[in-house]
Design an enzyme around this catalytic site. Structure first.
Site: not given
Ligand SMILES: [Mg+2]
Length: 372
Positions: A118, A120, A310
């Site tokens: 991922d 960000d 996240d």
């Molecule tokens: Mg993220």
């Protein structure tokens, strides 16, 4: 047990095995993707039905609060959970991928590792201005090294062009707009299948509608100081990182008033962002499966996908790995969260450490192999 068992810490593995037998990996996506979201898909969607406009907006605000704690609240929550041992208990279930590096390596014996990252909050820190979520040069160098060792894909909610402009590595696969816009490496890569350039956009018919909604939301968000609307091509993001909590309800009402006209679009919740997406069952988990198939690993037992993310939207990918009984999900989080990931890392700095450890291990293996 199926041939390849889930690579999860023992305690979770036991629970999963007891609750549901792990199915053999199969090609579970279809073309075109079905329109109706599954029960699981609905879990991350904000409730649109019933209760009238005001009640709906209030429910949204509750959800926005739940998934986007302010720093002060997050610190208070972290302190409280540490005090009662909840965090420690969570770490037993989702241990640090750095502490369990040997376990991860032994799971990869005889298998091709494929990396899914991922962007960000995983490769870059979460910052107030989403346009300024730059990754460090050191992180870029680490990702570049990883991509030399293993096929590597960036899987992001952002539009593909934007995430490419942040990462700037042409040798990677990119899945933008939560996997609804997938493209293979622009640069020749030893991992890419020869003569087969990957490009897949399962929601292309929604493009005009998404543009219309983007314009409408842009206009509506003007009345909410700090709100930022981002066109991610196949989805629209309404960021409220810089919106005072007192104005969250107003923002939810404004978004709601636009979406009322577009029943084919649905809002989902991310970290300080509301994301408006087409109601097709296509997500980061489907993107992961699509990319594995593109790389020639559709039904292979000789592959070990490692997915690091996240966000709630990454849970779709963690879930796919758990259901396939194959691969490793790693959640980046400093505090306990309900997750389908097996391992955890605290922050992007630890992600970089893990990436570099994998590179070092692979280089040692190659050296030993060439000597032997
Ligand atoms: Mg993220």
């Amino acid at each position: 047990m199926p041939k390849q068992s889930a690579v999860v810490p023992e305690t979770i593995g036991a629970v999963v095995a007891a609750a549901t037998p792990l199915p053999k990996p199969t090609r579970v996506f279809s073309f075109p993707p079905p329109r109706q979201p599954t029960r699981e898909g609905r879990l991350t969607q904000l409730e649109l039905g019933g209760g009238g406009g005001a009640a709906r907006a209030n429910a949204w605000v509750d959800s926005m609060r739940a998934s986007s704690p302010t720093h002060a609240r997050a610190a208070a929550v972290a302190a409280a959970t540490a005090a009662d041992g909840e965090h420690a208990a969570w770490l037993v279930k989702h241990p640090s991928a750095l502490d369990k590096f040997e376990q991860i390596i032994s799971a990869s014996q005889g298998k091709q590792i494929v990396m899914f990252l991922d962007y960000d909050g995983t490769l870059s820190p979460i910052v107030d201005d989403p346009d300024a979520a730059f990754m460090s040069d050191a992180m870029r160098a680490a990702v570049k090294k990883v991509a030399k060792c293993f096929p590597t894909a960036i899987v992001s909610g952002r539009c593909r062009d934007k995430v490419f402009n942040f990462v700037k590595l042409a040798e990677l696969y990119y899945a933008g707009s939560h996997g609804m816009d997938i493209e293979g490496p622009a640069k020749a890569s030893k991992h890419a299948k020869k003569g087969k350039r990957v490009l897949f956009q399962p929601a292309s018919e929604f493009l005009p509608m998404i543009n219309e909604v983007y314009q409408a939301l842009l206009e509506k968000a003007k009345s909410v100081p700090g709100a930022k609307v981002e066109n991610n091509k196949f989805c629209v993001s309404v960021h409220f990182r810089c919106v005072d909590e007192k104005s969250w309800k107003l923002l939810a009402e404004q978004v709601n008033s636009v979406l009322r006209e577009y029943p084919k679009l649905t809002p989902t919740q991310g970290r300080k962002v509301l994301e408006i997406r087409p109601t097709i069952k296509w997500d980061k988990g489907k993107a992961l499966e699509f990319l594995l198939e593109s790389l020639g690993f559709a039904d292979s037992v000789d592959v070990l996908p490692i997915y690091i993310g996240d966000d709630r939207t990454d849970e779709d990918a963690f879930k796919v790995l758990r259901e396939r009984g194959q691969g490793i999900g790693i959640l980046v989080s400093k505090s306990p969260k309900e997750t389908n990931a097996s391992y955890s890392l605290q922050e992007p700095a630890e992600v970089m450490e893990l990436l570099l450890s994998l590179v070092k291990w692979k280089q040692q293996m190659l050296k030993a192999h060439s000597r032997g």
